[in-house]
Scaffold this motif. Structure first.
Motif, PDB file in Angstrom:
ATOM      1  N   ASP A  98       0.693  -1.309  -0.025  1.00  0.00           N
ATOM      2  CA  ASP A  98       0.082  -0.088   0.108  1.00  0.00           C
ATOM      3  C   ASP A  98       0.850   1.082   0.198  1.00  0.00           C
ATOM      4  O   ASP A  98       1.625   1.371   0.884  1.00  0.00           O
ATOM      5  CB  ASP A  98      -0.841  -0.053   1.285  1.00  0.00           C
ATOM      6  CG  ASP A  98      -1.926   1.027   1.281  1.00  0.00           C
ATOM      7  OD1 ASP A  98      -1.489   2.162   0.975  1.00  0.00           O
ATOM      8  OD2 ASP A  98      -2.835   0.587   1.801  1.00  0.00           O
ATOM      9  N   GLU A 129       0.542   4.107   1.047  1.00  0.00           N
ATOM     10  CA  GLU A 129       0.558   4.956   2.524  1.00  0.00           C
ATOM     11  C   GLU A 129       1.556   4.193   3.367  1.00  0.00           C
ATOM     12  O   GLU A 129       2.393   4.780   3.974  1.00  0.00           O
ATOM     13  CB  GLU A 129      -1.017   4.697   3.143  1.00  0.00           C
ATOM     14  CG  GLU A 129      -1.919   5.482   2.426  1.00  0.00           C
ATOM     15  CD  GLU A 129      -1.972   6.918   2.177  1.00  0.00           C
ATOM     16  OE1 GLU A 129      -1.040   7.568   2.950  1.00  0.00           O
ATOM     17  OE2 GLU A 129      -2.827   7.580   1.614  1.00  0.00           O
ATOM     18  N   ALA A 154       5.145   5.077   2.210  1.00  0.00           N
ATOM     19  CA  ALA A 154       5.555   6.477   2.290  1.00  0.00           C
ATOM     20  C   ALA A 154       5.827   6.422   3.850  1.00  0.00           C
ATOM     21  O   ALA A 154       6.758   7.347   4.362  1.00  0.00           O
ATOM     22  CB  ALA A 154       4.363   7.347   1.977  1.00  0.00           C
ATOM     23  N   GLN A 155       5.083   5.795   4.832  1.00  0.00           N
ATOM     24  CA  GLN A 155       5.453   5.826   6.158  1.00  0.00           C
ATOM     25  C   GLN A 155       6.960   5.304   6.471  1.00  0.00           C
ATOM     26  O   GLN A 155       7.630   5.941   7.093  1.00  0.00           O
ATOM     27  CB  GLN A 155       4.488   4.899   7.062  1.00  0.00           C
ATOM     28  CG  GLN A 155       2.977   5.791   7.345  1.00  0.00           C
ATOM     29  CD  GLN A 155       2.064   4.991   7.898  1.00  0.00           C
ATOM     30  OE1 GLN A 155       2.247   3.689   8.248  1.00  0.00           O
ATOM     31  NE2 GLN A 155       1.013   5.157   7.756  1.00  0.00           N
ATOM     32  N   SER A 192       2.978  11.747  -5.302  1.00  0.00           N
ATOM     33  CA  SER A 192       1.601  11.661  -4.336  1.00  0.00           C
ATOM     34  C   SER A 192       1.327  10.208  -3.851  1.00  0.00           C
ATOM     35  O   SER A 192       1.640   9.334  -4.974  1.00  0.00           O
ATOM     36  CB  SER A 192       0.626  12.336  -4.909  1.00  0.00           C
ATOM     37  OG  SER A 192       0.185  11.840  -6.117  1.00  0.00           O
ATOM     38  N   ALA A 193       0.458  10.020  -3.046  1.00  0.00           N
ATOM     39  CA  ALA A 193       0.192   8.547  -2.947  1.00  0.00           C
ATOM     40  C   ALA A 193      -0.793   8.299  -4.411  1.00  0.00           C
ATOM     41  O   ALA A 193      -0.781   6.883  -4.772  1.00  0.00           O
ATOM     42  CB  ALA A 193      -0.608   8.484  -1.741  1.00  0.00           C
ATOM     43  N   ASP A 208      -0.507   4.872  -6.601  1.00  0.00           N
ATOM     44  CA  ASP A 208      -1.523   3.913  -6.905  1.00  0.00           C
ATOM     45  C   ASP A 208      -1.591   3.632  -8.284  1.00  0.00           C
ATOM     46  O   ASP A 208      -1.768   2.488  -8.601  1.00  0.00           O
ATOM     47  CB  ASP A 208      -2.861   4.693  -6.378  1.00  0.00           C
ATOM     48  CG  ASP A 208      -3.187   4.490  -5.089  1.00  0.00           C
ATOM     49  OD1 ASP A 208      -2.827   3.623  -4.415  1.00  0.00           O
ATOM     50  OD2 ASP A 208      -4.021   5.345  -4.389  1.00  0.00           O
TER      51      ASP A 208
END
Ligand SMILES: Nc1ncnc2c1ncn2[C@@H]1O[C@H](COP(=O)(O)OP(=O)(O)OP(=O)(O)O)[C@@H](O)[C@H]1O
Ligand SMILES: Cc1cn([C@H]2C[C@H](O)[C@@H](COP(=O)(O)O)O2)c(=O)[nH]c1=O
Length: 215
Positions: free
Chosen positions: A145, A147, A150-151, A166-167, A171
């Protein structure tokens, strides 16, 4: 007797965990007597590494980016990958051509048909039985995923041009990888990259063992 060369690529969005397992896979092959060439895209040769610095850092238009990525790939194939495979080595590459379809194709929206044309042009190499389009024998797709990726990346390093997308971009990149898998399912192994590192490593190992390349 000389062993057949093997070509394995690692793919997935930035931060999916590919680099974490590249070295371990190389060592697993070496422990079983294979010579390994560990490499990456864009990059892998002095010229392709120069192109990598431009691709990852400069703001360039999408066609220029595509041309640079494929120029780096041609150089990488001719100077490093093909000679290593001809010597019977195991080539493990951190990304190959699927990344172009995922990032430039799906991520940036660059025309897929043009990418298919360039893929055929750039990856056509000479074999004993005539010309063919070089592809990895196995592609490990680290699915994660955006997100979570990114974490994982936050604070790990200064983001480059792609890592700071960006996310929504990632995607689309993931959908690009899914499309590539659908087109050639036998070449891919899906790696559930949201698991702990040890579990991810076992999935990598299992995918290679299933091919009969490691015991
Ligand atoms: N299974 C995991 N669980 C939690 N964190 C992980 C896991 N695997 C890797 N990481 C951490 O996530 C970060 C990104 O991992 P890594 O550099 O291997 O990703 P990558 O796919 O190679 O990224 P990039 O394509 O941007 O180079 C690192 O800080 C790494 O230690
Ligand atoms: C091969 C290839 C790569 N990219 C992008 C994908 C990544 O963001 C960087 C490479 O960085 P990494 O830390 O080594 O993963 O380049 C791309 O956009 N197109 C490609 O063909």
């Amino acid at each position: 007797m000389k062993k057949r060369g093997l070509f394995i690529s690692f793919e997935g969005i930035d931060g999916a965990g590919k680099s974490t397992h590249l070295g371990a896979l190389a060592r697993a092959f070496e422990a079983q007597g294979r010579v390994v060439t560990l490499t990456r895209e864009p990059g892998g040769t002095p010229l392709a590494e120069k192109l990598r610095a431009i691709i990852l850092n400069d703001t360039i238009d999408s066609l220029t980016e595509v041309m640079l990525v494929f120029a780096a790939r041609r150089e990488h194939l001719q100077q490093l990958i093909e000679p290593a495979l001809a010597r019977g080595e195991v080539v493990i590459s951190d990304r190959f051509t699927d990344a172009t379809f995922a990032y430039q194709g799906s991520g940036r929206g660059y025309d897929w048909q043009t990418l298919l044309y360039l893929e055929r042009l750039v990856q056509t190499v000479q074999g004993l039985e005539g010309d063919f389009v070089r592809q990895p024998d196995l592609t490990l797709w680290f699915e994660l995923d955006p997100e979570i990726a990114a974490q994982r990346l936050a604070g790990a390093r200064v983001p480059d041009k792609f890592e700071s997308q960006s996310a929504a971009f990632f995607d689309r990149v993931s959908h690009g990888y899914a499309q590539r898998l659908q087109a050639d399912p036998g070449r891919f192994a899906r790696i559930a990259a949201d698991n702990p590192r040890e579990t991810v490593w076992l999935s990598v190992l299992q995918a290679v063992q299933q091919k009969g390349w490691l015991v």
